[in-house]
Design an enzyme around this catalytic site. Structure first.
Site, PDB file in Angstrom:
ATOM      1  N   GLU A  45       2.758  65.880 -46.379  1.00  0.00           N
ATOM      2  CA  GLU A  45       2.773  64.298 -45.899  1.00  0.00           C
ATOM      3  C   GLU A  45       2.705  63.989 -47.431  1.00  0.00           C
ATOM      4  O   GLU A  45       2.441  62.720 -48.044  1.00  0.00           O
ATOM      5  CB  GLU A  45       1.205  63.562 -45.894  1.00  0.00           C
ATOM      6  N   ASP A  48       5.328  63.903 -37.407  1.00  0.00           N
ATOM      7  CA  ASP A  48       7.045  63.747 -37.744  1.00  0.00           C
ATOM      8  C   ASP A  48       7.425  62.142 -37.497  1.00  0.00           C
ATOM      9  O   ASP A  48       8.173  61.730 -38.585  1.00  0.00           O
ATOM     10  CB  ASP A  48       7.989  64.555 -37.114  1.00  0.00           C
ATOM     11  N   ASN A  96      -2.270  64.170 -37.383  1.00  0.00           N
ATOM     12  CA  ASN A  96      -1.286  64.855 -37.176  1.00  0.00           C
ATOM     13  C   ASN A  96      -1.916  66.054 -35.953  1.00  0.00           C
ATOM     14  O   ASN A  96      -1.093  66.108 -34.705  1.00  0.00           O
ATOM     15  CB  ASN A  96      -0.570  66.028 -37.523  1.00  0.00           C
ATOM     16  N   ASP A 103       0.182  59.967 -51.545  1.00  0.00           N
ATOM     17  CA  ASP A 103      -0.535  60.727 -49.952  1.00  0.00           C
ATOM     18  C   ASP A 103      -0.519  60.269 -49.445  1.00  0.00           C
ATOM     19  O   ASP A 103      -1.568  59.066 -49.516  1.00  0.00           O
ATOM     20  CB  ASP A 103      -1.176  61.701 -50.783  1.00  0.00           C
TER      21      ASP A 103
END
Length: 401
Positions: A309, A282, A273, A265
């Site tokens: 993620e 991304d 983000n 993770d």
């Protein structure tokens, strides 16, 4: 229209279908695979048929019966040796194709020598049996129409010149014989042209079918890859992971091959983000996936995007120490990217990952989903304990929630 289709369309409208030099090796392979047995059989049958005419010689030119037997027996042995050499020791399709016409030419000359020496009254009638030579010369042709034309002309010259020599003072027998012979010659040449053209068109059709089959196979492989690959990170997607996890588990149960699972993770990805933007997020997902894959040995591990993620890695290992070493190497590889993350609540300042891992051989694991749940618990604990770390499940931690 592609190049292969254009070529196939072009050759269909030509009286002579040409095989380019570049395609000739493939054409030879096609002939050997599809027509070699036929060419071999027709050569053997023709040789035996020529020898069987010794009976006709004994009936119609009995004064040459012994000479006929010797001649035909000798030529049969020579023909069988040649057939063995060409079909058994050589892979030259032109030799295979033109061997019978060459034998027919030799047989024609030999048979006319017998006729010219005979005093039998049946010789003029027996002359018409020579038509069989031009028929056999064209019967087995599969490769070269030009060769068929040349051999047919040579046999025709041999036949017509000998008929003329046997009737030096009367042209009428030659005229009558020609009227019978020429239509047969033309029909035999048409037969050779039709056969060689059909064979070459069949070759081009087979080439096109093979090309289409290859394109379809490539397309199917590409579709399968797209169906099992995450478009953003270029690693396996969740569907591919579920299938591979079950496959690894079944192999482990059937063959006793333990494996390991890592769940990864990205720490504090949502703040990253939110502050750096979704395009940057991304980009980071793709970079993290690439970094992880780069430090995994090819054939030993498979990486997947588990969701959001999170990533999953399947490893072919049964060693706890090796699992820990690989997990730490993955962690270090991602940290080495040195991606700035100033919005982490812990103030570390750069992007990191947390990992939860377990071996499939741990006691208490009954199904693949148990292994997945165990890794998920280890990942959850790693995040609870401050992130940027690796936690490996032990036997005593399997059942702990």
């Amino acid at each position: 229209m592609n190049a292969a289709n254009k070529l196939l369309a072009a050759v269909r409208f030509r009286w002579r279908v040409r095989i380019p030099d570049a395609l000739w090796p493939e054409f030879e392979h096609y002939i050997l695979r599809q027509h070699r047995p036929f060419l071999l059989l027709t050569n053997i049958i023709a040789a035996l048929a020529f020898f069987s005419y010794v009976l006709a010689d004994a009936l119609l030119i009995p004064d040459m019966a012994s000479a006929s037997l010797l001649t035909r027996a000798t030529l049969l042995v020579v023909a069988m040796v040649n057939i063995w050499l060409v079909f058994g020791r050589s892979r030259n399709v032109l030799l295979m194709d033109q061997l019978m016409p060459v034998h027919d030419l030799i047989a024609t000359l030999s048979w006319f020598e017998l006729l010219k020496r005979s005093h039998s009254p049946d010789v003029p009638t027996f002359l018409y049996a020579s038509l069989i030579f031009i028929v056999f010369a064209n019967l087995g042709v599969r490769v070269s129409f030009k060769g068929a034309v040349l051999s047919s002309l040579a046999i025709s010259v041999a036949i017509m010149s000998n008929v003329a020599l046997m009737n030096p003072h009367d042209s009428k027998p030659l005229l009558v014989f020609s009227l019978v012979y020429l239509p047969v010659l033309l029909f035999c040449l048409f037969m050779s042209w039709s056969t060689t053209t059909s064979v070459r068109l069949a070759f081009y059709t087979a080439q096109e079918q093979r090309r289409r089959k290859h394109e379809l196979s490539t397309l199917n492989q590409r579709l399968q890859m797209l169906a099992s690959t995450d478009a953003l990170t270029r690693v396996g997607n969740r569907r591919a992971f579920d299938l591979q996890l079950q496959a690894f588990w079944q192999q482990s149960q059937q063959h006793g091959r333990p494996f390991a699972l890592l769940l990864v993770d990205i720490d504090y990805f949502k703040p990253y983000n939110d502050h750096y933007g979704h395009p940057a997020g991304d980009h980071i997902l793709a970079d993290v996936a690439s970094a992880m894959v780069s430090c995994l040995r090819s054939g030993q591990a498979l990486a997947f995007r588990y969701g959001g993620e999170e990533f999953a890695i399947l490893l072919q290992t049964g060693s706890q120490d090796e699992l820990l070493h690989i997990a730490q190497r993955v962690q270090q590889q991602v940290a080495a990217l040195e991606v700035e993350h100033r919005y982490r609540p812990d103030g570390l300042g750069y992007l990191t990952i947390s990992l939860g891992a377990a071996l499939s051989s741990l006691h208490g694991l009954q199904h693949a989903t148990d292994l997945l749940a165990c890794c998920d618990r280890m990942l959850y604990r790693a995040k609870q304990q401050g992130r940027n770390q690796v936690l490996l499940a032990q036997d005593e931690t399997v059942g702990i929630v």
